[in-house]
Every structure is written in structure tokens, then in C-alpha cells.
Design an enzyme around this catalytic site. Structure first.
Site: not given
Ligand code: GLC
Length: 554
Positions: A219, A281
Site C-alpha cells: 500500500d 501501489e
């Protein structure tokens, strides 16, 4: 460590499986709800995993299921080594991993290193410690500016809207320092210059690798490291919420030092063999810069968001595919392809929007340029069929195989995304792409559970899109995904190459191995010859607008 996860069947054992894999994203809150409380859970997922294996994908990526107060749907983690009771237990996670491996599916879990929840034990400790205590250095606390330190330390804004700083209240009730949170105020940013933070994440990775996971989706992999001195930032015009189309590094995203973290993580994964992977990401532009995240000693893959954001336009699509293949092959990484995820407007709606909708803003009843549903679905099917013919690795977000649109009409009082609250309703946020899946048309909550509860309301029209309705229908979106995934695997398209053909304006056409792909993206109907392998809509001997066909070249 209680369970040793069974190894994958030998046919699935290739170490470079990820180079051409199709990876299915499960959003645990909304996939399947085993205990009927209205929120999906791990036992629910395990009970339905065979359906996902039967779709023909290689791996599953699970959004976070760790202990969390759920202020950002689990991306606010309070304990990285345990499962939130809302999702189940560690034993349920072990069972899920074991079942996935039995079915030949790899499991990728989400790792969230940029921040913790404010309920993490470290932040609780920091909040009550003396201002100069070392335990506060795990986060980013600063004195405020202006008289009495009443102004935030700099001008940074949160991705979810509003300032990126919140002033703490000291245990004696007086105002104290400010802490940085690039996302919600319940998600304080960690200080990645601190060795304890680095060591802690080494340990967390090892914890999950030992439980048998095949990798991590990381993330905010463009975050973590902040520029020394935390200078003010004046974004370029048009910069999106995640760093947008800015070509320069911001003082908080895309800092060079983050690559040391990924090299360190890569070494940890390699300790478990060559086949565990890291997926970034990383909202960084342009693609040649994103490619730095997937250099040979860093991550394996990065989500190709520029592709997701490309307009439904033949020239733009061709340029983006060409650029993607060049940028990633330049560092010997596969390109990835992605059209939907839990942060973006579902592509069955997005591709027919007629107004600009920056990433993360979402759409709702009052949005400009709302899509015509039938056109959106037609384009989505065409876009998917094109995507699945491309070499590299493709991501599928739960529900897109059913052609689910964005749920536009969620009532204001049912919305949950922090974006909605932090912008006082100015941005709808991401709830519309997170609605629980329809499994059976006639069951309560369309089979999401047996009680009919659902943490976000499901639209009435979804009965017609339920999986059981689609599974016997050869013309359904589900059948299209299954057929395309089977052909993609059988013809090894993931390892192929793209050779462009010029068939006229508005027509995107290429050969990959023995497959010819023709996508009509706003051109005149184009004639074709040859045997149709797959088609996103009705075709005779021409490809109509917003339609893709695969033809056999043999
Ligand atoms: C990532 C996640 C998003 C989350 C944010 C903060 O962008 O995909 O859902 O809100 O990070 O963790």
C-alpha cells in the site's frame, strides 16, 4: 506458527508465475459474509474460493483483514499480526491460505507500511508519552507554526481532503504537537528513518511469509519517506489526489530513499525462495519513473494506473500500451494491466462517464456526466477483452467479471469512505465500487450472506447481475471472462508480444501469437475474416463500435 500451508500443485510451481499471472482482487468486506453480520469475512471467502479458481485466475490478492477500527475499511491497521474479529481469526487465515493452495491459487496479502491506525499500540504509547520521549519518534510529530503553535507545521493536504496534520491533545487536556497523516487523521504516518520501524516491518513480513503467503501488495509504495525538513509543497495544476499527473517528486511521495526499503524487502522475500512477490501501489508518473519500483532488486510488479486512467480512445490506448510495454521491459519487469479496484470508479461506469472524475473522487447522484449503464457495460466488456489479450500480468477486481457498475445511488447517510466526511460531501469517495457482491438473485442480500444484512446497500438492479443468473448464460459477462481467461492461458498470451496493425481510425488492432485482436473504439464498423475465438458483443463479419474480437490466425 501453527499451520504449514500445503504447497501448490506441481503444475503451478513456476518461479516466474507472476510474469503472466491473472490476479483476482478480493475486497474482504464485500466478497462473502460467513457469519451474517453484513460484513464479509475470511470463512466466507474460503467457502467461495472454488468459484474464483474456476474462473481461471492464478492468484488472489486480499485487501487488509488485520485488526483495525475500520476507519478506512481496514487500511488503518492496529495489529499487523492478527485478524480483526470482524473478519475472523488467524486460524481462519491459515485455512484460507491452505484452501487457496489446494485449489492452485497463490495468495497475496496487503501490507500497509506508510501508516498505522491511531489505535496501534505504538501510537497509543506515543500519545501519552512526554513530548521528547523516543517512543514518539516512530511517528512524525512536529511543533505547530504561528503563535502558540496553532498552525500546522506545513501546508500538506491529506489525500482524503483537508489538512495532513492534526494537533494532539495532551493527557492534561492542553494542546500539544501536530502529527502527520497523509490519509485520515486516524492513520498517523510512520517515521521510516527510525530503525525500529524498519525492523518491525521485517518481522511482520516474516510472520506472514511463514504462514505461507505468496506475496504482498504494498500500500502507498510511493510514500513512506518524507523529504528532510518537511518543506511546504505547491502542487502542479491538475495533480490528482494520489500525486496525480505530477512529474516531479512531492516532498512526501516518490522520494528516492523509499527504494532502499524495497531492496530490503526483496531480500527478505528471497529468503523464502524465488517465487514470492511484491506488488507496488505506486501512483507515480510517468511510467518510466514507475518502472524504478520494479527494477530487478526491488519489487516484481507495479499497478499500471496510467493504463487504468487512459481514455476510451484508440490512439490513447495504443500509445499507453506501447509506453507500458517499453517502460517495464526496460527494467525486465512484466507490464501489468488493471481496469478496476477498490479505489476507483468501476470501469463498467467509468468508461462511459462524460465529465472528468479525478481518481478517488467517486460518483454519486449529483455528479456531472453520469454514465449510460448499457454503454458502460458494452465498453467494459470490450476493454476487458482487449486487456486480457495483452502480454504481462492482469488484475481483475471482484465483481467486474459480473459487469457490476458503480453503485451511484448510495444514500448520504449510508456512506462510509473517510473522503466523504473529510470533504463534507464534496467528493463521494469510493463506496460505490465496494458494494457487497451478488451471488444468487433470489437469496437474501443476493447470497452475500443468509441474513440479508449488508454494510453498504446493494442496488435492486443487481438481481439481474447475480452470479447464478450469469453462470448458465453464454452471452453473460461472466461467461466472457471465463472464456477469455481460458483462451489466454491455452494460447499463452501472457508471455506473448504485441504487433500493431493499422486498420483505420478508431480501430485498435494487434497480433499476439496466433490471436488477432480487433477493438472498435469509436471507428466505423470494420470487416474481418477468420474464426472468432471470443467477442465482447454480437459480431457477424464486422466489428461494431465499442466491441472487441479475438480471431484465430491459424
Ligand atoms: C491505498 C489503498 C486505499 C487506502 C489508502 C490508505 O491507496 O488502496 O484504499 O485508503 O491506501 O491506506
Amino acid at each position: 506458527m501453527s499451520t504449514v500451508a500445503p504447497t501448490l500443485p506441481p503444475s503451478k510451481n513456476a518461479t516466474d508465475w507472476w510474469r503472466n499471472a491473472v490476479i483476482y482482487q478480493i475486497y474482504p468486506r464485500s466478497f462473502a459474509d460467513g457469519n451474517g453480520d453484513g460484513i464479509g469475512d475470511l470463512p466466507g471467502i474460503t467457502s467461495r474460493l472454488d468459484t474464483i479458481a474456476a474462473l481461471g485466475v492464478d492468484a488472489v490478492w486480499l485487501s487488509p483483514f488485520y485488526v483495525s477500527p475500520q476507519h478506512d475499511a481496514g487500511y488503518d491497521v492496529a495489529d499487523f499480526r492478527d485478524v480483526d474479529p470482524v473478519f475472523g481469526t488467524l486460524a481462519d487465515a491459515d485455512a484460507l491460505i491452505a484452501r487457496a493452495h489446494e485449489l492452485g491459487l497463490r495468495i497475496i496479502v496487503d501490507m500497509v507500511p506508510n501508516h498505522t491506525s491511531f489505535e496501534h499500540v505504538w501510537f497509543r504509547e506515543a500519545a501519552v508519552a512526554e513530548i521528547d520521549s523516543p517512543v514518539r519518534h516512530r511517528y512524525i510529530y512536529r511543533d505547530g507554526r504561528g503563535p502558540d503553535g496553532a498552525e500546522p507545521p506545513n501546508n500538506w493536504t491529506s489525500v482524503f481532503g483537508g489538512p495532513a496534520w492534526t494537533r494532539e491533545t495532551r493527557p492534561d487536556g492542553t494542546p500539544g504537537q501536530w502529527y502527520l497523516h497523509l490519509f485520515d487523521s486516524t492513520q498517523p504516518d510512520l517515521n521510516w528513518s527510525h530503525p525500529e520501524v524498519q525492523d518491525e516491518f521485517d518481522d511482520i513480513l516474516n510472520f506472514w511469509l511463514k504462514r505461507g503467503v505468496d506475496g504482498f501488495r504494498v500500500d502507498v509504495a510511493h510514500g513512506l519517506i518524507k523529504e528532510d525538513g518537511l518543506p511546504d509543497h505547491f502542487p502542479n495544476e491538475g495533480g490528482g489526489s494520489m500525486g496525480g499527473s505530477e512529474f516531479i517528486a512531492t516532498p512526501y511521495f516518490g522520494q528516492e530513499g523509499v527504494h532502499d526499503v524495497w531492496r530490503r524487502w526483496r531480500r527478505i522475500l528471497e529468503g523464502y525462495g524465488p517465487d514470492r512477490i511484491l506488488v507496488a501501489e505506486a501512483w507515480v508518473y510517468p511510467l518510466t519513473r514507475m518502472a524504478n519500483w520494479v527494477r530487478p532488486d526491488e519489487m516484481h510488479q507495479a499497478f499500471n494506473f496510467p493504463y487504468l486512467e487512459t481514455a476510451w480512445d484508440a490512439d490513447a490506448q495504443r500509445r499507453m500500451i506501447t509506453e507500458s510495454l517499453a517502460a517495464f521491459s526496460g527494467v525486465d519487469a512484466p507490464s501489468t494491466w488493471v481496469l478496476s479496484n477498490h479505489d476507483t470508479v468501476r470501469h463498467a461506469s467509468r468508461l462511459a462517464l462524460t465529465a472528468v472524475n479525478p481518481q478517488g473522487h467517486g460518483i454519486g447522484p449529483k455528479s456531472a456526466g453520469l454514465p449510460i449503464p448499457d454503454l458502460g457495460l458494452k465498453r467494459a466488456r470490450a476493454a476487458t477483452l482487449m486487456m486480457l489479450a495483452l502480454p504481462g500480468s492482469a488484475y481483475v477486481y471482484q465483481g467486474e467479471e459480473l459487469g457490476l457498475p458503480e453503485h451511484v445511488d448510495i444514500p448520504d447517510d449510508a456512506r462510509q469512505d473517510p473522503t466523504w466526511f473529510r470533504t463534507a460531501g464534496e467528493r463521494y469517495g469510493r463506496d460505490g465500487c465496494r458494494v457487497p457482491l451478488p451471488w444468487e438473485a433470489e437469496a437474501p442480500a443476493y447470497g452475500f450472506n443468509t441474513t440479508g444484512e449488508s454494510w453498504l446497500p446493494q442496488p435492486d438492479a443487481w438481481a439481474g447481475l447475480a452470479r447464478d443468473v450469469q453462470s448458465g448464460d453464454p452471452a453473460s459477462t461472466l461467461s466472457l471472462y471465463k472464456a477469455a481467461l481460458a483462451e489466454r492461458a491455452a494460447r499463452d498470451l501472457g508471455n506473448g508480444t504485441v504487433e500493431w496493425l493499422d486498420l483505420g481510425d478508431g480501430i485498435l488492432a494487434f497480433d499476439n501469437g496466433d490471436v488477432r485482436v480487433i477493438a472498435n473504439i469509436g471507428g466505423d464498423e470494420v470487416r474481418f475474416e477468420g474464426t472468432v475465438i471470443a467477442a465482447s458483443g454480437p459480431v457477424n463479419d464486422t466489428v461494431p463500435a465499442d466491441t472487441t474480437v479475438w480471431l484465430s490466425r491459424r
